[in-house]
Design an enzyme around this catalytic site. Structure first.
Site, PDB file in Angstrom:
ATOM      1  N   PHE A   3      -1.337  -0.924  -4.233  1.00 27.19           N
ATOM      2  CA  PHE A   3      -2.338   0.133  -4.329  1.00 27.19           C
ATOM      3  C   PHE A   3      -1.687   1.492  -4.090  1.00 27.19           C
ATOM      4  O   PHE A   3      -1.024   1.703  -3.075  1.00 27.19           O
ATOM      5  CB  PHE A   3      -3.447  -0.088  -3.298  1.00 27.19           C
ATOM      6  N   ASP A  16      -2.338   5.993  -5.120  1.00 23.61           N
ATOM      7  CA  ASP A  16      -3.263   6.970  -5.702  1.00 23.61           C
ATOM      8  C   ASP A  16      -2.639   7.794  -6.816  1.00 23.61           C
ATOM      9  O   ASP A  16      -3.354   8.432  -7.592  1.00 23.61           O
ATOM     10  CB  ASP A  16      -3.784   7.919  -4.617  1.00 23.61           C
ATOM     11  N   PHE A  67       0.833  -1.202   0.000  1.00 31.41           N
ATOM     12  CA  PHE A  67       0.000   0.000   0.000  1.00 31.41           C
ATOM     13  C   PHE A  67       0.870   1.256   0.000  1.00 31.41           C
ATOM     14  O   PHE A  67       1.900   1.306   0.676  1.00 31.41           O
ATOM     15  CB  PHE A  67      -0.873   0.071   1.261  1.00 31.41           C
ATOM     16  N   ASP A  68       0.403   2.275  -0.704  1.00 31.69           N
ATOM     17  CA  ASP A  68       0.881   3.632  -0.470  1.00 31.69           C
ATOM     18  C   ASP A  68       0.225   4.133   0.814  1.00 31.69           C
ATOM     19  O   ASP A  68      -0.753   3.541   1.296  1.00 31.69           O
ATOM     20  CB  ASP A  68       0.498   4.506  -1.675  1.00 31.69           C
ATOM     21  N   GLY A  69       0.728   5.232   1.354  1.00 28.67           N
ATOM     22  CA  GLY A  69       0.185   5.742   2.610  1.00 28.67           C
ATOM     23  C   GLY A  69      -0.882   6.800   2.423  1.00 28.67           C
ATOM     24  O   GLY A  69      -2.079   6.532   2.480  1.00 28.67           O
TER      25      GLY A  69
END
Length: 310
Positions: free
Chosen positions: A274, A276, A162-164
């Site tokens: 994932f 954004d 994951f991105d944060g």
């Protein structure tokens, strides 16, 4: 007694996310619904190649086969196909031995209205509008990129990266960075280091994965998570304290400080990553399965209704 899907980790996945339907979608876009429908019927017995979401779906479903008496994961086909054009999809599911028995086939209508009906925790699709509607419905949703060009090596462990900011956490800090720059961002995060970050669209999913891992047989393949973020010190502390406040442990954390993420991701080898930011997703997508989490508050992120073959 009726089955209660709220007791499972439920992944809703479109047919184009599970299988490679790029040629079929091109046929629909260029020749229309009837040509697509007839092609799918004529090729009903032709097995589809795996799509971008296939490795993650297969890996998560493996948890059920290890403990059949204690089902934990449900994968549901969420598709704009009709029942007749979905026959090829189910034949391909059976060919690969995937334990997928439930489907929502909407005959061209949007899927978002049915995500809560199936208690979906994660929705994977290649249709921008359906993904944005899913996020607007507070369901973790991602727009999948094409299948990576690099071959994927199967591993027993389930790995998700994951991105944060704007993924696990809200876009609060991102907005400070975009509007005022790096120095203001760093100062803001130092000032608020002990105030937990608000939850982002994938926070609930991360917590659900942690619950599944805690309840699983210790001898079964584990779920391993990674945080791959452009943050670095001194903006690291708020992230660490937020995860502690949530009671969630991330297995591997990478504070990259602006470094490219692709090499770290290729080393970690996630079943899905994932993020954004389109730039980060574009860089990662050639090497690992990648899903973008659009910022639905950004007017430029608005998508277009996708194909019937979704």
């Amino acid at each position: 007694m009726a089955v209660d899907l709220s007791q499972y980790l439920v992944v809703g996945i479109s047919s184009r996310a599970l299988f490679d339907l790029s040629e079929e979608d091109h046929l629909f876009q260029t020749q229309g619904l009837e040509a697509y429908r007839q092609y799918q019927l004529d090729h009903e017995a032709d097995i589809l190649a795996p799509g971008t979401g296939f490795p993650l779906a297969k890996a998560l479903l493996r948890l059920n086969s290890l403990e059949p008496e204690r089902r934990r994961v449900e994968v549901v086909i969420m598709s704009r196909n009709s029942s007749e054009t979905s026959l090829r999809i189910f034949n391909s599911i059976n060919h690969y031995g995937l334990d997928i028995t439930r489907a929502a086939l909407t005959g061209g209508n949007p899927l978002a209205a049915y995500l809560h009906a199936f208690d979906v925790d994660l929705f994977l699709s290649q249709d921008p509008a359906d993904v944005e509607r899913g996020l607007a419905s507070s369901v973790a949703s991602a727009l999948l990129y094409s299948v990576p060009t690099e071959p994927y090596e199967e591993i027993e462990e389930i790995r998700i990266a994951f991105d944060g900011d704007s993924v696990l956490f809200s876009d609060e800090a991102d907005r400070v960075y975009r509007e005022h720059g790096l120095e203001a961002f760093q100062a803001h995060e130092i000032e608020h280091a002990r105030r937990p970050l608000p939850e982002g669209p994938f926070a609930k999913l991360l917590k659900s994965l942690a619950d599944v891992r805690k309840s699983a047989d210790p001898n079964s393949p584990s779920i391993r998570t990674a945080l791959v973020t452009a943050r670095n010190s001194p903006a690291h502390e708020r992230v660490i304290r937020t995860l502690m406040e949530w009671g969630v442990s991330i297995d591997e954390t990478f504070f990259l400080g602006g470094m490219a993420k692709r090499n770290v991701l290729r080393a970690f080898r996630p079943h899905m990553y994932f993020d954004d930011q389109p730039r980060h997703c574009d860089e990662a997508a050639g090497g690992v399965p990648t899903g973008r989490v659009p910022n639905i508050d950004d007017p430029e992120a608005e998508g277009i209704d996708g194909g019937y073959g979704e």
